[in-house]
Design an enzyme around this catalytic site. Sequence first.
Site, PDB file in Angstrom:
ATOM      1  N   LYS A  25     -23.216  14.324  57.440  1.00 17.97           N
ATOM      2  CA  LYS A  25     -24.017  13.854  58.572  1.00 17.97           C
ATOM      3  C   LYS A  25     -24.430  12.398  58.412  1.00 17.97           C
ATOM      4  O   LYS A  25     -24.346  11.809  57.342  1.00 17.97           O
ATOM      5  CB  LYS A  25     -25.211  14.782  58.796  1.00 17.97           C
ATOM      6  CG  LYS A  25     -24.754  16.146  59.315  1.00 17.97           C
ATOM      7  CD  LYS A  25     -25.850  17.038  59.792  1.00 17.97           C
ATOM      8  CE  LYS A  25     -25.240  18.295  60.438  1.00 17.97           C
ATOM      9  NZ  LYS A  25     -26.264  19.268  60.848  1.00 17.97           N
TER      10      LYS A  25
ATOM     11  N   ARG B 147     -23.911  25.061  54.265  1.00 22.00           N
ATOM     12  CA  ARG B 147     -22.843  24.959  55.267  1.00 22.00           C
ATOM     13  C   ARG B 147     -22.143  23.615  55.107  1.00 22.00           C
ATOM     14  O   ARG B 147     -22.752  22.560  55.332  1.00 22.00           O
ATOM     15  CB  ARG B 147     -23.437  25.108  56.671  1.00 22.00           C
ATOM     16  CG  ARG B 147     -22.423  25.129  57.804  1.00 22.00           C
ATOM     17  CD  ARG B 147     -23.140  25.336  59.131  1.00 22.00           C
ATOM     18  NE  ARG B 147     -22.199  25.365  60.248  1.00 22.00           N
ATOM     19  CZ  ARG B 147     -21.761  24.289  60.897  1.00 22.00           C
ATOM     20  NH1 ARG B 147     -22.182  23.080  60.547  1.00 22.00           N
ATOM     21  NH2 ARG B 147     -20.917  24.418  61.917  1.00 22.00           N
TER      22      ARG B 147
END
Length: 282
Positions: free
Chosen positions: A223, A257
């Site tokens: 991210k 994740r």
Amino acid sequence: MHWNLGRRVLDLTGVPHIMGILNVTPDSFSDGGKFNTVDLAVAAATRMRDEGADIIDIGGESTRPYADPVDADEERRRVLPVIERLAADLDIPISIDTQKAVVAREAVAAGADIINDVSGLQGDADMLDVALRCDAGICIMHMRGTPQTMQDDPTYDDVVAEIAQYLTGRRRDTVAAGIDESRICLDPGIGFGKTHEHNLQLLKATDRFVALGSPVMIGHSRKGFIGKLIGDKQADRTAGTLGVSLAVAAAGAHVIRVHDVKATRDALTLFEASGGLGSRKA
């Protein structure tokens, strides 16, 4: 700590479970367009299983900031054939990453074991009923607004306290609707309506979310805050992702994740072997 997925129960004690990300989309922020046929998607999921994934999370609609929404028919077209193939071939749980009740219902019927809803079961008025009528595990995530609005000046007085309050409230409401608490996993929603600083505050508070008493998932992989911190938004973010993975693993996160399954599995194996998880509580 266990997570009840209906057809199976995951023992979440010890090393965190790895959820491998499989986006069958043209526009996801990291892997969009790479797995846009059933054969490519199935091959990718099988490879992740072989590399050490404990769960495969399949998404047919990008939830990156400002992504265009996808209608239910297109989302079903993307994900259902993949789930059907994988349910027959894999021996690990399959998760459906969706905000749409009809997609969740048909995905579970096709073999999915988990409904992973970034809207916290609030984006579709029928989602709670779908969750109630199936035995799948449920992941409730915090997101401020929608993918189209979530990064428009996200503001909190106390981001950790507010998101912990939101997650406990959503868990309470979900249990009150008739869903057993053992089916629920909580996710603070890294990157979903948070600034880079908010993300770091949440990651540092992983132990506070673990203390809420439900399984905790952390989804930080590749991210934007990682590129920001390493000082190069175009750089490979694998090493940065691994650094975060080990930190939240040590803090007690139950599910991580990620896109890079093999690197994460290898890092966790060595981290555990060298004592990095020594203080972790089940």
